[in-house]
Design a protein around this motif. Structure first.
Motif, mmCIF file in Angstrom:
data_model
loop_
_atom_site.group_PDB
_atom_site.id
_atom_site.type_symbol
_atom_site.label_atom_id
_atom_site.label_comp_id
_atom_site.label_asym_id
_atom_site.label_seq_id
_atom_site.Cartn_x
_atom_site.Cartn_y
_atom_site.Cartn_z
ATOM 1 N N ASP A 1 0.835 -1.202 0.000
ATOM 2 C CA ASP A 1 0.000 0.000 0.000
ATOM 3 C C ASP A 1 0.871 1.254 0.000
ATOM 4 O OD1 ASP A 1 -2.771 -0.771 0.030
ATOM 5 O OD2 ASP A 1 -2.485 -1.508 2.075
ATOM 6 N N GLU A 2 2.037 1.167 0.644
ATOM 7 C CA GLU A 2 2.920 2.324 0.802
ATOM 8 C C GLU A 2 4.100 2.326 -0.163
ATOM 9 O OE1 GLU A 2 2.484 4.846 2.994
ATOM 10 O OE2 GLU A 2 0.658 3.985 3.830
ATOM 11 N N ASP A 3 4.564 1.167 -0.579
ATOM 12 C CA ASP A 3 5.804 1.061 -1.345
ATOM 13 C C ASP A 3 5.597 0.178 -2.575
ATOM 14 O OD1 ASP A 3 8.372 0.648 -2.324
ATOM 15 O OD2 ASP A 3 9.183 -0.150 -0.455
ATOM 16 N N GLN A 4 5.483 0.818 -3.739
ATOM 17 C CA GLN A 4 5.306 0.084 -4.995
ATOM 18 C C GLN A 4 6.545 0.141 -5.887
ATOM 19 O OE1 GLN A 4 2.286 2.655 -5.216
ATOM 20 N NE2 GLN A 4 1.227 1.480 -3.660
ATOM 21 N N LYS A 5 7.681 0.569 -5.340
ATOM 22 C CA LYS A 5 8.888 0.738 -6.151
ATOM 23 C C LYS A 5 9.254 -0.546 -6.903
ATOM 24 C CE LYS A 5 13.716 2.077 -6.026
ATOM 25 N NZ LYS A 5 14.871 2.406 -5.209
#
Length: 174
Positions: free
Chosen positions: A57-61
């Motif tokens: 949800d926070e980190d899609q890198k």
């Protein structure tokens, strides 16, 4: 029967569905940490890269930089607050995903001991279809299946007849 070679019925169904549309070898980004099913995929000839346990949800890198041809997300989206953003971040052209279906006789799952092990969403089939469409994915094929549990009671009996999982194969819309 499947118990002899697969730890769970859903592993056999999911692997057969994947092989039907994308036989090995293929490069896969599997959402979620390494697990028994991703190890099974590797043993079947797929090249599998798993996410590292980050909060998607926070980190899609990693999703935005992966060069995998296919993304797999088996029982992942129900754990996310915002699966739409994750689906839009994927770079692959193909997606295989499964979600547990909302059951009228059972509430959404929530572990009392593990804050990550809970379902924020339990989808009806049409809801997951709509989410995929909105995120830019076209469903090519789908399958629903039951997943009985080895327990006694009314709910375990209902699980023999009521589809619990919904599995899709999608292609990114042009």
């Amino acid at each position: 029967m499947y118990e002899n070679t697969y730890p769970e019925k859903r592993f056999k169904i999911t692997l057969e569905f994947l092989k039907k549309h994308a036989p090995p070898p293929a490069k896969i980004l599997d959402l979620g940490v390494e697990n028994p099913f991703s190890r099974l995929l590797s043993s079947e000839g797929y090249t599998v890269e798993n996410t590292k346990g980050q909060d998607l949800d926070e980190d899609q890198k990693q999703l935005k930089t992966s060069s995998a041809e296919i993304t797999t997300a088996f029982e992942i989206f129900e754990h996310l607050l915002s699966p739409l953003e994750v689906l839009k971040s994927l770079q692959s052209d193909y997606l295989f995903a499964s979600v547990p279906l909302k059951l009228w006789f059972a509430k959404a799952y929530q572990s009392r001991t593990d804050p990550w092990d809970r379902h924020y969403h339990e989808f009806e089939q049409w809801q997951f279809d709509w989410l995929l469409d909105k995120a830019g994915w076209e469903i090519i094929d789908s399958e629903s299946f039951t997943h009985p549990v080895k327990k006694i009671g009314l709910r375990p009996v209902l699980r023999y007849f009521t589809p619990r999982y919904y599995l899709v194969f999608c292609k990114r819309k042009p």
